[in-house]
Scaffold this motif. Structure first.
Motif, PDB file in Angstrom:
ATOM      1  N   ALA A   1       0.827  -1.210   0.000  1.00 38.61           N
ATOM      2  CA  ALA A   1       0.000   0.000   0.000  1.00 38.61           C
ATOM      3  C   ALA A   1       0.860   1.258   0.000  1.00 38.61           C
TER       4      ALA A   1
ATOM      5  N   LYS B   1      -3.048   0.350  -5.529  1.00 40.43           N
ATOM      6  CA  LYS B   1      -2.382  -0.831  -4.993  1.00 40.43           C
ATOM      7  C   LYS B   1      -2.653  -2.068  -5.833  1.00 40.43           C
TER       8      LYS B   1
ATOM      9  N   GLN C   1      -7.140  -2.279   2.246  1.00 40.26           N
ATOM     10  CA  GLN C   1      -6.110  -1.306   1.892  1.00 40.26           C
ATOM     11  C   GLN C   1      -6.526  -0.463   0.692  1.00 40.26           C
TER      12      GLN C   1
END
Length: 425
Positions: free
Chosen positions: A136, A157, A177
């Motif tokens: 991330a 990501k 994330q």
């Protein structure tokens, strides 16, 4: 408010010459008027100069074109450019996955992100859709570096729960994330987000489903992945997704094919897949130097035109062999000839600018050098090398553009401007 003007020969191709015979906008002695980074007027110098008599004018010798827009590139792979000896899947295992594991270190990600963006600017690229890594903080590093340079960068990501040790996330971590990154970075400066499954073979069906749900939850983001790049890859996708009609359908089953979907490569596409892409509004980032370097094949421009596919142009560094969009456009011409298509130099410029902008849903912002757009532009020097100077002397605009695409590279970039300010690169 700060108003300034730029004078020189200006050319842009806001629309696709394949479908619009009036697509090319050319001002042999032109003027761009910029207010606080936004183009407020453009036209012939003789017509505009009297209106803006008190505005300082910068003379820019050369050819002023929109800032290049790279529709597919990997920043963690820049140090593995020119890695010898493998086609796609083995190349990933041997060269790329080991390099990407190093991005577990945030300091390393910060260092590479800055070098990467400076290299883009040095080559005249002012906007890009960028693959980071599974980490991330690789997104944070890239976005923070882009903020420092005021660049228009889209990234997200990487999702790959079937990736190798050190690069595999989980369905839950990928979802959480990605959601957090979208919420944190959404709307900041010139940044955009893309949900980014690496490709079908590195994600479980559960993760692909989660990626589709992220798109439902955040309809303003892009979807960015790879498609039909390599014959062995295609065969392995077919063997795994036995219920899918083709490679594209392996994504479509999870809600990943829509008008904000950007698929890199698309060399080995069925007509069914092309028809579905056109129907959905999805498009392809054509990556000719990468396709050639990895022995993957040649993009079929004729098939794409027959189906009316949206296209942009990508360098795909590090499988791609140059950050230069000029060089990439030149190789696109050569690759097109392998399938009987002669890519026009004006259409090549369109694909590297406004075409990529449309693919990335930023055409209202950049790509055409039109009033209301951001003042990202590049000054090309047609005499950057002795050979270019000889080839372009006395040539018309089409010949000069084509010579720049075939013979040009970073040396032909006289200067790069971001929001009307010259970039330090």
């Amino acid at each position: 408010m700060t108003v300034r003007a730029f004078r020189g020969e200006i050319v842009s191709v806001p629309h696709d010459p394949l479908t619009d015979p009036q697509a090319v906008r050319h001002d042999p002695d032109g003027m761009l008027v910029v207010e606080d980074g936004i183009i407020i007027d453009r036209g012939a110098y003789a017509a505009l100069a009297p209106r803006y008599g008190d505005v300082p004018v910068d003379m820019l010798p050369g050819l002023i074109v929109p800032g290049f827009i790279d529709a597919h590139i990997h920043y963690p792979q820049m140090d593995r450019i020119a890695s010898h000896g493998e086609q796609l899947l083995d190349w990933l295992d041997r060269h790329i996955f080991p390099a990407e594991k190093a991005f577990a270190d945030r300091a390393h990600a910060d260092h590479v992100a800055g070098l990467f963006l400076d290299e883009l600017l040095r080559n005249g690229t002012t906007s890009a859709l960028v693959f980071p890594t599974v980490h991330a903080h690789s997104v944070d590093a890239l976005f923070e570096a882009a903020l420092d340079r005021n660049m228009r960068i889209i990234s997200g990501k990487v999702l790959m729960d079937l990736g190798p040790d050190g690069l595999a996330d989980t369905v839950d971590s990928a979802r959480a994330q990605s959601d957090a990154l979208i919420r944190y970075w959404r709307g900041k400066a010139r940044l955009g987000y893309a949900v980014t499954p690496r490709f079908a073979l590195t994600s479980s069906e559960e993760q692909l489903q989660a990626a589709g749900q992220l798109l439902v939850d955040h309809p303003d983001v892009l979807m960015h992945t790879h498609l039909a790049e390599n014959e062995r890859e295609c065969a392995e996708v077919a063997a795994r997704f036995t219920q899918a009609a083709d490679y594209l359908d392996a994504y479509d089953r999870f809600g990943l094919v829509g008008d904000r979907s950007v698929f890199a490569h698309g060399i080995h596409l069925s007509d069914r897949a092309c028809a579905r892409m056109h129907e959905s509004g999805a498009g392809v980032a054509v990556c000719p130097t990468s396709n050639l370097f990895l022995g993957s094949g040649f993009f079929d421009f004729t098939q794409a035109a027959r189906h009316g596919l949206k296209l942009g142009l990508g360098t795909d560094v590090g499988a791609g062999t140059s950050f230069s969009m000029l060089h990439t456009a030149g190789v696109a011409y050569q690759a097109g000839l392998m399938r009987g298509h002669r890519l026009d130099p004006f259409r090549a410029l369109h694909l590297a600018t406004a075409g990529s902008a449309a693919l990335l849903h930023i055409a209202d912002k950049v790509g055409g050098l039109m009033p209301g757009q951001e003042a990202d532009f590049v000054v090309l020097n047609p005499a950057a090398t002795p050979l270019l100077a000889r080839r372009t002397a006395g040539a018309d605009l089409a010949e000069r553009l084509f010579a720049l695409q075939i013979l040009g590279d970073d040396r032909a970039i006289a200067s790069t401007y971001v929001m009307g300010e010259r970039a330090a690169c």
